[in-house]
Design a protein around this motif. Structure first.
Motif, PDB file in Angstrom:
ATOM      1  N   GLU A   1      29.366   1.144 -53.808  1.00 19.01           N
ATOM      2  CA  GLU A   1      30.428   1.823 -54.534  1.00 19.01           C
ATOM      3  C   GLU A   1      31.597   2.094 -53.603  1.00 19.01           C
ATOM      4  OE1 GLU A   1      30.856   2.816 -57.697  1.00 19.01           O
ATOM      5  OE2 GLU A   1      29.060   1.686 -58.245  1.00 19.01           O
ATOM      6  N   PRO A   2      32.840   1.861 -54.041  1.00 17.88           N
ATOM      7  CA  PRO A   2      33.987   2.132 -53.178  1.00 17.88           C
ATOM      8  C   PRO A   2      34.113   3.609 -52.873  1.00 17.88           C
ATOM      9  CG  PRO A   2      34.713   1.694 -55.423  1.00 17.88           C
ATOM     10  CD  PRO A   2      33.245   1.367 -55.363  1.00 17.88           C
ATOM     11  N   SER A   3      34.559   3.906 -51.644  1.00 23.01           N
ATOM     12  CA  SER A   3      34.766   5.295 -51.246  1.00 23.01           C
ATOM     13  C   SER A   3      36.153   5.726 -51.708  1.00 23.01           C
ATOM     14  CB  SER A   3      34.655   5.433 -49.716  1.00 23.01           C
ATOM     15  OG  SER A   3      34.929   6.758 -49.318  1.00 23.01           O
ATOM     16  N   LEU A   4      36.211   6.484 -52.808  1.00 29.00           N
ATOM     17  CA  LEU A   4      37.482   6.824 -53.423  1.00 29.00           C
ATOM     18  C   LEU A   4      37.899   8.241 -53.044  1.00 29.00           C
ATOM     19  CD1 LEU A   4      36.879   5.386 -56.991  1.00 29.00           C
ATOM     20  CD2 LEU A   4      37.995   4.284 -55.047  1.00 29.00           C
ATOM     21  N   PRO A   5      39.197   8.479 -52.858  1.00 27.76           N
ATOM     22  CA  PRO A   5      39.674   9.818 -52.542  1.00 27.76           C
ATOM     23  C   PRO A   5      39.563  10.731 -53.750  1.00 27.76           C
ATOM     24  CG  PRO A   5      41.527   8.341 -52.900  1.00 27.76           C
ATOM     25  CD  PRO A   5      40.282   7.488 -52.931  1.00 27.76           C
ATOM     26  N   PRO A   6      39.582  12.063 -53.546  1.00 21.10           N
ATOM     27  CA  PRO A   6      39.423  12.993 -54.665  1.00 21.10           C
ATOM     28  C   PRO A   6      40.653  13.106 -55.541  1.00 21.10           C
ATOM     29  CG  PRO A   6      39.823  14.194 -52.620  1.00 21.10           C
ATOM     30  CD  PRO A   6      39.662  12.749 -52.239  1.00 21.10           C
ATOM     31  N   THR A   7      41.787  12.516 -55.126  1.00 21.08           N
ATOM     32  CA  THR A   7      43.006  12.595 -55.923  1.00 21.08           C
ATOM     33  C   THR A   7      42.835  11.819 -57.221  1.00 21.08           C
ATOM     34  OG1 THR A   7      44.270  12.672 -53.874  1.00 21.08           O
ATOM     35  CG2 THR A   7      45.488  12.218 -55.880  1.00 21.08           C
ATOM     36  N   PRO A   8      43.332  12.333 -58.349  1.00 22.97           N
ATOM     37  CA  PRO A   8      43.206  11.604 -59.616  1.00 22.97           C
ATOM     38  C   PRO A   8      43.847  10.223 -59.515  1.00 22.97           C
ATOM     39  CG  PRO A   8      43.912  13.854 -60.009  1.00 22.97           C
ATOM     40  CD  PRO A   8      43.964  13.649 -58.530  1.00 22.97           C
ATOM     41  N   PRO A   9      43.252   9.210 -60.114  1.00 27.97           N
ATOM     42  CA  PRO A   9      43.823   7.864 -60.060  1.00 27.97           C
ATOM     43  C   PRO A   9      45.075   7.741 -60.927  1.00 27.97           C
ATOM     44  CG  PRO A   9      41.928   7.903 -61.518  1.00 27.97           C
ATOM     45  CD  PRO A   9      41.990   9.255 -60.880  1.00 27.97           C
ATOM     46  N   VAL A  10      45.839   6.690 -60.672  1.00 32.47           N
ATOM     47  CA  VAL A  10      47.082   6.439 -61.392  1.00 32.47           C
ATOM     48  C   VAL A  10      46.903   5.176 -62.239  1.00 32.47           C
ATOM     49  CG1 VAL A  10      49.511   5.832 -61.161  1.00 32.47           C
ATOM     50  CG2 VAL A  10      48.487   7.531 -59.631  1.00 32.47           C
ATOM     51  N   PRO A  11      47.200   5.201 -63.513  1.00 33.42           N
ATOM     52  CA  PRO A  11      47.118   3.979 -64.327  1.00 33.42           C
ATOM     53  C   PRO A  11      48.116   2.938 -63.816  1.00 33.42           C
ATOM     54  CG  PRO A  11      47.258   5.932 -65.726  1.00 33.42           C
ATOM     55  CD  PRO A  11      47.549   6.379 -64.332  1.00 33.42           C
ATOM     56  N   LEU A  12      47.675   1.701 -63.763  1.00 35.47           N
ATOM     57  CA  LEU A  12      48.575   0.635 -63.347  1.00 35.47           C
ATOM     58  C   LEU A  12      49.764   0.535 -64.304  1.00 35.47           C
ATOM     59  CD1 LEU A  12      49.303  -1.752 -61.554  1.00 35.47           C
ATOM     60  CD2 LEU A  12      47.723  -3.172 -62.896  1.00 35.47           C
ATOM     61  N   THR A  13      49.551   0.848 -65.559  1.00 36.39           N
ATOM     62  CA  THR A  13      50.646   0.810 -66.530  1.00 36.39           C
ATOM     63  C   THR A  13      51.766   1.776 -66.157  1.00 36.39           C
ATOM     64  OG1 THR A  13      49.395   2.399 -67.877  1.00 36.39           O
ATOM     65  CG2 THR A  13      49.191   0.071 -68.457  1.00 36.39           C
ATOM     66  N   ALA A  14      51.414   2.929 -65.543  1.00 36.48           N
ATOM     67  CA  ALA A  14      52.441   3.898 -65.134  1.00 36.48           C
ATOM     68  C   ALA A  14      53.323   3.310 -64.040  1.00 36.48           C
ATOM     69  CB  ALA A  14      51.791   5.189 -64.664  1.00 36.48           C
ATOM     70  N   LEU A  15      52.708   2.545 -63.125  1.00 37.63           N
ATOM     71  CA  LEU A  15      53.505   1.919 -62.061  1.00 37.63           C
ATOM     72  C   LEU A  15      54.394   0.823 -62.643  1.00 37.63           C
ATOM     73  CD1 LEU A  15      53.977   1.915 -58.973  1.00 37.63           C
ATOM     74  CD2 LEU A  15      52.248   0.102 -58.833  1.00 37.63           C
ATOM     75  N   LEU A  16      53.859   0.032 -63.561  1.00 38.74           N
ATOM     76  CA  LEU A  16      54.653  -1.036 -64.176  1.00 38.74           C
ATOM     77  C   LEU A  16      55.799  -0.475 -65.016  1.00 38.74           C
ATOM     78  CD1 LEU A  16      51.770  -3.432 -65.298  1.00 38.74           C
ATOM     79  CD2 LEU A  16      53.422  -3.826 -63.462  1.00 38.74           C
ATOM     80  N   ALA A  17      55.664   0.757 -65.463  1.00 36.39           N
ATOM     81  CA  ALA A  17      56.704   1.365 -66.286  1.00 36.39           C
ATOM     82  C   ALA A  17      57.879   1.860 -65.459  1.00 36.39           C
ATOM     83  CB  ALA A  17      56.114   2.523 -67.098  1.00 36.39           C
ATOM     84  N   ARG A  18      57.755   1.879 -64.142  1.00 40.11           N
ATOM     85  CA  ARG A  18      58.862   2.319 -63.291  1.00 40.11           C
ATOM     86  C   ARG A  18      59.958   1.245 -63.274  1.00 40.11           C
ATOM     87  NH1 ARG A  18      57.762   6.559 -59.349  1.00 40.11           N
ATOM     88  NH2 ARG A  18      59.720   5.831 -58.411  1.00 40.11           N
ATOM     89  N   GLU A  19      61.057   1.505 -63.959  1.00 41.20           N
ATOM     90  CA  GLU A  19      62.133   0.521 -64.053  1.00 41.20           C
ATOM     91  C   GLU A  19      62.802   0.259 -62.712  1.00 41.20           C
ATOM     92  OE1 GLU A  19      64.821   1.742 -67.058  1.00 41.20           O
ATOM     93  OE2 GLU A  19      63.364   1.563 -68.698  1.00 41.20           O
ATOM     94  N   ASP A  20      62.803   1.263 -61.830  1.00 41.98           N
ATOM     95  CA  ASP A  20      63.455   1.080 -60.531  1.00 41.98           C
ATOM     96  C   ASP A  20      62.722   0.072 -59.661  1.00 41.98           C
ATOM     97  OD1 ASP A  20      61.356   2.995 -60.537  1.00 41.98           O
ATOM     98  OD2 ASP A  20      61.942   3.633 -58.524  1.00 41.98           O
ATOM     99  N   LEU A  21      61.439  -0.165 -59.945  1.00 37.24           N
ATOM    100  CA  LEU A  21      60.670  -1.131 -59.143  1.00 37.24           C
ATOM    101  C   LEU A  21      60.733  -2.537 -59.728  1.00 37.24           C
ATOM    102  CD1 LEU A  21      57.479   1.012 -58.430  1.00 37.24           C
ATOM    103  CD2 LEU A  21      59.469   0.699 -56.965  1.00 37.24           C
ATOM    104  N   ALA A  22      60.854  -2.652 -61.032  1.00 44.35           N
ATOM    105  CA  ALA A  22      60.937  -3.956 -61.720  1.00 44.35           C
ATOM    106  C   ALA A  22      59.729  -4.839 -61.431  1.00 44.35           C
ATOM    107  CB  ALA A  22      62.231  -4.686 -61.332  1.00 44.35           C
ATOM    108  N   LEU A  23      58.548  -4.247 -61.345  1.00 44.61           N
ATOM    109  CA  LEU A  23      57.320  -5.017 -61.145  1.00 44.61           C
ATOM    110  C   LEU A  23      56.939  -5.720 -62.444  1.00 44.61           C
ATOM    111  CD1 LEU A  23      55.255  -2.389 -59.111  1.00 44.61           C
ATOM    112  CD2 LEU A  23      56.689  -4.235 -58.225  1.00 44.61           C
ATOM    113  N   ARG A  24      56.276  -6.868 -62.297  1.00 47.20           N
ATOM    114  CA  ARG A  24      55.878  -7.644 -63.480  1.00 47.20           C
ATOM    115  C   ARG A  24      54.491  -8.214 -63.267  1.00 47.20           C
ATOM    116  NH1 ARG A  24      56.876 -13.136 -65.323  1.00 47.20           N
ATOM    117  NH2 ARG A  24      57.769 -13.602 -63.263  1.00 47.20           N
TER     118      ARG A  24
END
Length: 500
Positions: free
Chosen positions: A3-26
């Motif tokens: 199992e991966p050793s994950l930090p206790p911080t809540p995870p971030v949905p990849l969709t939230a990162l893709l929604a950042r218009e300033d990054l223009a990720l696709r």
């Protein structure tokens, strides 16, 4: 794969990162981003990034490590498979400054191994992507902390209600989006709230067997916890339902069981708070003070005077509190919770009224969901008088719709009269009512409520016509006009003196 050793911080949905218009990720390859979460971002140009990943990362690369002949061999398959084996969540490929486009072979490999592939445009730096991920994680962490704090406050408020155990279970089930169950020492279900997650419902529809159903699994987990004496246990059913059980108290055998469709980072903290509150509500006290109270009870039953026993209880002056819930008949757990809120374990549940004996140094305050009547502070020899005072204060509180009424002890004009003469006058004045306590109590309550028929009826739990009949009978027996304020004042002084 471990199992991966994950930090206790809540995870971030990849969709939230893709929604950042300033990054223009696709996203250009791999499964839909809706089911992917990120636990961080990491930049690496190593041909084998496996040793440098903890799991859950967005791996960022500009393709510096890619050899010229990579497209004709297995290089990209090997590279992507190692990322997947390390638990990488997604791959971000920068199209500058080394490559003008994302290699087609890399796109094909990500499709083959089910790894989301993002195209990072030339104007977007990896540092900006990493900062965006950490910003989203910080926002998620703040939101989760707020959720946990609000849940803790909600559970604490539920524990102060007249029905604390069902209220705590209901709030817990709502906050976790599942079902919360309190099991007794024998593993039997005592109280429950909420619904089983959707995965459990589908599992029941797909099979006629009950052994694999989540409710049965949760009960079995709770019984296992009691058997092995552990503090907690957890499991996940084939239907994806997360089951957790928490032992309550110190060896009492009560268990809190929780079934939820997901397991967010703050859920354990929320459930732990509920477990502590339920431990206080269900647990018996085994401290030295508990032994002292037991000793005091035995001595009272064996005939020792209250004055000799009271030092074991921890005070020389006491208040009696009478309480009635605003909505429903109280049970033993509600009575115990009220005693804990008032700072005393000396609680008696009698029908719809709870009586609590409180040391005079602990001034009772209003309690949510309860109506309280509080006596004057008295010595142990006058506990019965204090109980009567508390009953009258409670009646007045209910009649006036006040959360708490204290029995008045302020000195009055009657104190100016010598006690012997005042008591003799009171006995003589009230002699016609001496053989009828119901009339005396009705007159006292009626006078205290300024002659209100309706409020007196509420305070005494009788019909208003009964109050009218009793007051008319009092006027006839006393041979006086009860509409005369001077008569009322004199009778009130007499009744107050008769209480002593």
């Amino acid at each position: 794969m471990p199992e991966p050793s994950l930090p206790p911080t809540p995870p971030v949905p990849l969709t939230a990162l893709l929604a950042r218009e300033d990054l223009a990720l696709r996203q250009i390859a791999g499964p839909a981003a809706a089911g992917t979460v990120l636990h961080g971002a990491h930049t690496s140009e190593m041909a084998d990034p496996y040793p440098y990943l903890l799991g859950g990362e967005l791996l960022l690369t500009a393709g510096v490590h890619i050899p010229e002949a990579a497209g004709s061999g297995t290089y990209f398959d090997d590279y992507v498979s190692r990322i997947v084996a390390a638990g990488g969540a997604a791959l971000g490929f920068g199209v500058a400054p080394v490559h003008d486009t994302v290699p087609r072979a890399l796109v094909a490999s990500c499709e083959t191994f089910g790894l989301p592939l993002l195209e990072v445009p030339p104007r977007t730096t990896f540092a900006a992507v990493g900062r965006a991920v950490w910003q989203l994680m910080e926002h998620a962490r703040t939101a989760e902390l707020r959720r946990v704090t609000e849940a803790q406050q909600s559970l604490a408020a539920a524990a102060s209600r007249p029905d604390p155990v069902p209220a705590v279970l209901h709030r817990l089930a709502r906050h976790l989006g599942g079902r919360a169950v309190l099991y007794g020492p024998e593993g039997a279900e005592i109280a429950a709230a909420g619904r089983m997650p959707e995965g459990a419902a589908r599992a029941r529809e797909d099979t006629d067997q009950t052994a694999g159903e989540s409710p049965a699994d949760l009960t079995a987990l709770a019984r296992l916890l009691v058997t092995r004496g552990s503090a907690s246990a957890s499991d996940t059913t084939p239907a994806g339902v997360h089951l957790t059980a928490y032992a309550l108290g110190a060896g009492q055998g009560f268990v809190l069981g929780v079934a939820a469709g997901r397991r967010d980072p703050g859920d354990h903290t929320i459930a732990s708070v509920a477990a502590v509150l339920l431990s206080l509500l269900t647990g018996e006290q085994h401290s030295g003070s508990g032994a002292a109270r037991s000793s005091a009870l035995v001595r009272l039953l064996l005939g020792d005077p209250a004055e000799d026993v009271v030092p074991l209880l921890g005070g020389d002056r006491w208040l009696v509190v009478r309480a009635r819930p605003e909505e429903r008949t109280p049970d033993a757990l509600a009575a115990s919770a009220l005693g804990a809120a008032l700072g005393s374990p000396l609680v008696d549940l009698a029908g719809d009224v709870v009586r609590v004996l409180v040391p005079a140094g602990r001034e009772p305050g209003p309690q949510p969901g309860w109506t309280l009547g509080v006596s004057a502070a008295v010595a142990p020899g006058r506990w019965q008088d204090a109980d009567a005072q508390a009953a009258r204060a409670l009646g007045r509180a209910r009649a006036t719709r006040t959360a708490l009424v204290r029995y008045g002890t302020r000195a009055a004009l009657a104190e100016l009269v010598p006690p012997d003469e005042a008591e003799a006058h009171a006995r003589a004045l009230l002699a016609p009512l001496a053989d009828n306590p119901a009339l005396t109590e009705t007159l006292r309550t009626w006078l205290s409520l300024h002659g209100s028929w309706d409020r007196t009826a509420v305070a005494l739990s009788v019909h208003r016509n009964t109050v009218r009949q009793r007051i008319a009978r009092c006027a006839a027996l006393l041979g006086t006009d009860l509409d005369d304020p001077d008569v009322r004042m004199e009778l009130w002084f007499a009744l107050r003196r008769a209480e002593r």
